[in-house]
Write a protein that holds these residues in place. Structure first.
Motif, PDB file in Angstrom:
ATOM      1  N   SER A  67       0.844  -1.204   0.000  1.00 19.74           N
ATOM      2  CA  SER A  67       0.000   0.000   0.000  1.00 19.74           C
ATOM      3  C   SER A  67       0.873   1.246   0.000  1.00 19.74           C
ATOM      4  O   SER A  67       2.084   1.173   0.267  1.00 19.74           O
ATOM      5  N   CYS A  68       0.242   2.376  -0.259  1.00 20.42           N
ATOM      6  CA  CYS A  68       0.957   3.657  -0.143  1.00 20.42           C
ATOM      7  C   CYS A  68       1.145   4.007   1.331  1.00 20.42           C
ATOM      8  O   CYS A  68       2.119   4.663   1.703  1.00 20.42           O
ATOM      9  N   THR A  69       0.212   3.571   2.176  1.00 18.11           N
ATOM     10  CA  THR A  69       0.358   3.831   3.611  1.00 18.11           C
ATOM     11  C   THR A  69       1.659   3.206   4.110  1.00 18.11           C
ATOM     12  O   THR A  69       2.429   3.848   4.842  1.00 18.11           O
ATOM     13  N   TRP A  94      -6.134  12.533   2.283  1.00 16.04           N
ATOM     14  CA  TRP A  94      -6.625  11.335   2.946  1.00 16.04           C
ATOM     15  C   TRP A  94      -5.774  11.104   4.196  1.00 16.04           C
ATOM     16  O   TRP A  94      -4.570  11.377   4.188  1.00 16.04           O
ATOM     17  N   ALA A  96      -4.346   8.703   5.294  1.00 14.95           N
ATOM     18  CA  ALA A  96      -3.180   7.844   5.076  1.00 14.95           C
ATOM     19  C   ALA A  96      -1.889   8.640   4.897  1.00 14.95           C
ATOM     20  O   ALA A  96      -0.804   8.122   5.141  1.00 14.95           O
ATOM     21  N   THR A  97      -1.987   9.906   4.462  1.00 11.07           N
ATOM     22  CA  THR A  97      -0.775  10.723   4.336  1.00 11.07           C
ATOM     23  C   THR A  97      -0.193  10.999   5.715  1.00 11.07           C
ATOM     24  O   THR A  97       1.036  11.007   5.889  1.00 11.07           O
ATOM     25  N   ASP A 165       3.921  12.683  -1.723  1.00 14.07           N
ATOM     26  CA  ASP A 165       2.878  11.650  -1.722  1.00 14.07           C
ATOM     27  C   ASP A 165       2.118  11.788  -3.044  1.00 14.07           C
ATOM     28  O   ASP A 165       1.214  12.614  -3.185  1.00 14.07           O
ATOM     29  N   ALA A 167       0.301   9.506  -4.427  1.00 12.15           N
ATOM     30  CA  ALA A 167      -0.675   8.401  -4.448  1.00 12.15           C
ATOM     31  C   ALA A 167      -1.712   8.568  -5.556  1.00 12.15           C
ATOM     32  O   ALA A 167      -2.153   7.593  -6.155  1.00 12.15           O
ATOM     33  N   GLU A 168      -2.102   9.834  -5.807  1.00 18.62           N
ATOM     34  CA  GLU A 168      -3.234  10.091  -6.706  1.00 18.62           C
ATOM     35  C   GLU A 168      -2.775  10.588  -8.075  1.00 18.62           C
ATOM     36  O   GLU A 168      -3.600  11.017  -8.878  1.00 18.62           O
ATOM     37  N   SER A 189       0.045   5.001  -4.679  1.00 21.21           N
ATOM     38  CA  SER A 189      -0.955   3.995  -4.285  1.00 21.21           C
ATOM     39  C   SER A 189      -1.516   3.337  -5.542  1.00 21.21           C
ATOM     40  O   SER A 189      -1.777   4.019  -6.538  1.00 21.21           O
ATOM     41  N   LYS A 194      -7.642   3.769  -7.818  1.00 21.37           N
ATOM     42  CA  LYS A 194      -6.635   4.624  -8.460  1.00 21.37           C
ATOM     43  C   LYS A 194      -6.584   4.408  -9.981  1.00 21.37           C
ATOM     44  O   LYS A 194      -7.028   3.382 -10.488  1.00 21.37           O
ATOM     45  N   GLY A 201      -2.066  -1.935  -3.271  1.00 17.48           N
ATOM     46  CA  GLY A 201      -0.637  -1.920  -3.587  1.00 17.48           C
ATOM     47  C   GLY A 201      -0.068  -0.525  -3.493  1.00 17.48           C
ATOM     48  O   GLY A 201      -0.811   0.467  -3.411  1.00 17.48           O
TER      49      GLY A 201
END
Ligand SMILES: Cc1ncc(COP(=O)(O)O)c(C=O)c1O
Length: 391
Positions: A67-69, A94, A96-97, A165, A167-168, A189, A194, A201
């Motif tokens: 995961s990105c987390t 989010w 998670a950051t 980050d 992720a997006e 992420s 996504k 992942g």
């Protein structure tokens, strides 16, 4: 390849907010990995995914993760960030950051975002830097970008580490550089929502070889690379991506241009239909390629439309949406965090965006007719005005 080749799509009449574009190519790659990625080939797909992803974002090293987390957690640990340290993070993201900042015992310092990019502002970050600031953790929100080049200069001048980050933002660029190429470390992420997915992942990337080795060590129960004697030398973590996920990710990465093109087409359909409405859509600078991961609308104050009222109106028509991220300092999860009282007072833009903003349906399988249906509801809510939409 066209949308006709897709092997999955929404089954109900509801218009989904997010979802991938999976073709037979992905299905075949996963099936091949299920057949063959074992024994001496047990890491072939994940190593290849790392090499190809690193090349795509011009980084020396990449590590495929669950995961990105976990990517952010590893990054903070490997950078040596811990108790007594402060990490600056934007309000609008989010959780998670920011949660990994807490995992390592450091303190998140929440900063306001820009009214147009919705990403951390230089002024807001500059105002909170202290002797204890160890890193600035920036977010490419909804596939748009903060002023990353300016942040790079600020971080270098102040001797502070920078983490992106992304992720997006897979497939995006800022200043003609790939998303994920900024700072000491960057993260992605591949969650099912996504643009590029592996189901679940993530990936962590860096250029520094010592940092890469430290992350490899921390993600594998504190074993030295190449150790097969089970002699862990530190208590650490187990963060790995499976071969089946990596096989899926490699095909998605090979298709990234068409995935981004579809996201940009979806954004274009919204922009055409909402250009004369009293709302702002995602922002893109001249030297950028935003990924429009989530097409997002922020209603003008004068409309009286709130994020909640717009979501209700769209839900009544079978249209799924998401709220704009609530500011981190407003979350019960951070109620005891030392910076929340200051942040809630000093970060009005993030609070206004959360009150007025929503993520519109942005799933990769949507058609122009779906976007038409969404825009009819929005146009009925927001009377057209002469106000122009940016970007
Ligand atoms: C900005 C941001 N950071 C981090 C994450 C965490 O990603 P993951 O769900 O892969 O842990 C996400 C996922 O939605 C995200 O949007």
């Amino acid at each position: 390849m066209t949308a006709v080749d897709a092997v999955v799509g929404p089954r109900s009449g509801t218009i989904p907010v997010a979802g991938p574009w999976i073709t037979e190519r992905e299905v075949e790659a996963v099936a091949a990995a299920a057949r063959g990625s074992w024994y001496e080939d047990a890491t072939v797909e994940s190593r290849a995914f790392e090499t190809e992803f690193a090349a795509a974002v011009s980084r020396r090293h990449a590590i495929a993760l669950p995961s990105c987390t976990s990517a952010l957690h590893l990054a903070l640990m490997a950078l040596g960030i811990g108790p007594g340290d402060e990490v600056v993070v934007p309000e609008s993201t989010w959780i998670a950051t920011a949660a990994p900042i807490d995992y390592v015992g450091a303190t998140p310092v929440f900063v306001d975002v820009e009214p147009d990019s919705w990403c951390a502002s230089i002024e807001s970050v500059s105002a909170v830097l202290t002797e204890r600031t160890k890193a600035i953790l920036l977010v490419d929100l909804y596939g748009g970008f903060p002023d990353l080049l300016a942040f790079e200069a600020l971080a270098a001048e102040r001797g502070i580490m920078l983490i992106e980050d992304a992720a997006e933002a897979a497939g995006g660029w800022h200043g003609r550089r790939a998303a994920g190429s900024f700072g000491q470390v960057s993260t992605f992420s591949f969650h099912g929502s996504k643009t590029l997915t592996t189901g679940e992942g993530g990936m962590v990337l860096c250029d520094d070889t010592a940092l890469h080795e430290r992350m490899l060590f921390l993600r594998d129960h504190g074993r030295l690379p190449g150790d097969f004697s089970f002699r862990s030398v530190e208590i650490a973590w187990k963060y790995k991506m499976s071969e089946l996920q990596a096989a899926l990710g490699r095909v998605q990465l090979a298709r990234i241009e068409e995935l981004i093109e579809k996201k940009r087409a979806i954004f274009g359909w919204y922009r055409e239909r909402l250009a004369d409405s009293s709302l702002d859509l995602n922002f893109e600078r001249a030297d950028e390629r935003a990924t429009f991961w989530m097409v997002t609308a922020v209603f003008g104050e004068e409309t009286g439309v709130t994020g909640a009222s717009a979501r209700d109106a769209l839900a009544a028509e079978g249209i799924a949406t998401r709220p704009f991220f609530p500011p981190l300092s407003s979350l019960p999860a951070f109620a005891k965090s030392p910076d929340v009282v200051r942040a809630a007072r000093e970060n009005p833009v993030s609070y206004r965006l959360a009150a007025r903003g929503i993520n519109l349906p942005s799933a990769l399988m949507l058609t122009e007719a779906d976007i038409d249906r969404v825009c009819k509801v929005i146009r009925a809510l927001v009377a057209p005005t002469a106000r122009s939409v940016r970007s």
